[in-house]
Design a protein around this motif. Structure first.
Motif, short mmCIF file in Angstrom:
data_model
loop_
_atom_site.label_atom_id
_atom_site.label_comp_id
_atom_site.label_asym_id
_atom_site.label_seq_id
_atom_site.Cartn_x
_atom_site.Cartn_y
_atom_site.Cartn_z
N ARG A 132 39.78 110.87 88.08
CA ARG A 132 39.08 111.98 88.75
C ARG A 132 38.37 111.53 90.01
NH1 ARG A 132 33.91 113.64 88.50
NH2 ARG A 132 33.40 112.38 86.67
N VAL A 179 33.34 119.45 94.81
CA VAL A 179 34.66 118.85 95.00
C VAL A 179 34.90 118.54 96.47
CG1 VAL A 179 37.13 119.18 94.61
CG2 VAL A 179 35.47 120.13 93.00
N TYR A 186 41.52 117.62 90.54
CA TYR A 186 40.13 117.28 90.22
C TYR A 186 39.59 118.25 89.17
CZ TYR A 186 35.26 115.95 91.12
OH TYR A 186 33.98 115.51 91.00
#
Length: 334
Positions: free
Chosen positions: A229, A129, A238
């Protein structure tokens, strides 16, 4: 001639054996025969380099000289010796200052150096991420974590986007993204073909039309979630969207499986189209199952970059390779 006496022969042989043993030199005491307390006493007088060389010379010292022992010898009053900067606190290797990362999670006055291999083992999936935190190398340089292989990219903290990946990893990542895009288009195309077949050739069968329509609607929702996303920069959002993709993948399996099962009864009918329809629905089902496994592995915390770690045996590398393929089949971190 005196009579034969067994006792005399036995005593003669015993005397010869005793003289033979006495003539042999007695074994000299070795260093390994000393008590363990004396070993620790000797080790306390050695410097770090000598300890590490001694650890590589003997199996006994490999088990005796541990990171805990090094910490007790070279950390005084909570302050680590400067010599520990060149040594990994996990495996006690000394690859060089340019191959050691400063672990900021440990205290500033403690032993912070860790080699690339040990350091990459406890990187979590959260780096997918936010994979670009600045890391500090033991020689004073700065860099980033390579998003593809987990190994540091030393570029003195330049945030130009190009140096965040190794040159070879950039090529590998382009290849992975290309293959993923091709597979994504193929999956989406298979879903569209299934919906078209259900609405045209199988429109009189409710067991195929309704499940295929549900699957097509869920596919459209999945595309929207995927776009949201890759466009978000919020870590929490996310993660939630990634979980929603997993849930949508699970929801798509039952209707696709039901549609494939219903086409079995028509597979043996005359013509090529029924068999083609069964094959399309079956392929769509296989794709949905692979998607589910890939998303499940990723949500469970599997890092697909484990496949590129060094020092893995063949069995573990093959297992990681299959898991990485399943993850990249369902998901690619843009």
């Amino acid at each position: 001639m005196p009579p034969y006496s067994p006792g005399y022969e036995l005593s003669t042989r015993s005397g010869q054996a005793s003289r033979a043993r006495a003539s042999q030199p007695s074994p000299s005491p070795s260093l390994l025969s000393l008590p363990l307390e004396l070993h620790y006493l000797v080790l306390s007088y050695l410097d770090l380099e000598s300890l590490l060389q001694l650890r590589r010379s003997s199996r006994l010292y490999h088990h005796v000289i541990t990171p805990d022992l090094i910490s007790r010898l070279f950390i005084r009053n909570g302050v680590a010796s400067l010599a520990l900067t060149a040594c990994c606190y996990q495996c006690l290797s000394t690859p060089g200052l340019d191959r050691l990362v400063v672990d900021k999670d440990r205290g500033a006055s403690s032993w912070q150096s860790v080699c690339f291999r040990c350091w990459s083992n406890f990187i979590t999936v959260d780096y997918h991420v936010n994979p670009w935190p600045v890391i500090k190398i033991a020689n004073g340089d700065e860099g980033y974590i390579c998003h593809f292989c987990n190994w540091p990219v030393v570029n003195n903290g330049r945030d130009d986007g190009i140096d965040r990946l190794h040159a070879r990893c950039r090529s590998r990542r382009r290849l992975v993204i290309f293959v993923w895009v091709v597979m994504a288009i193929l999956q989406f195309g298979i879903g569209v073909v299934c919906a078209v077949l259900a609405w045209t050739h199988y429109k009189h069968l409710k067991g195929i039309v309704f499940p295929s329509s549900i699957d097509f609607a869920l596919a459209m929702v999945s595309v929207v979630v995927f776009i949201c996303r890759i466009c978000t920069n919020n870590d929490r959002k996310y993660t939630r969207l990634l979980l929603i993709e997993l849930i949508l993948t699970i929801l798509r399996i039952p209707p696709v499986a039901y549609s494939a099962r219903t086409t079995v009864a028509y597979r043996a009918s005359q013509g090529l189209l029924p068999r083609f329809g069964f094959g399309v629905f079956l392929i769509n089902l296989i794709f949905r199952i692979l998607d589910f496994i890939g998303h499940a592995l990723l949500n469970a915390g599997y890092d697909p970059r484990r496949f590129l770690q060094k020092g893995l045996n063949r069995r573990t590398k093959c297992l990681y390779g299959v898991a990485t393929f399943l993850v990249y089949f369902a998901y690619i971190p843009f």
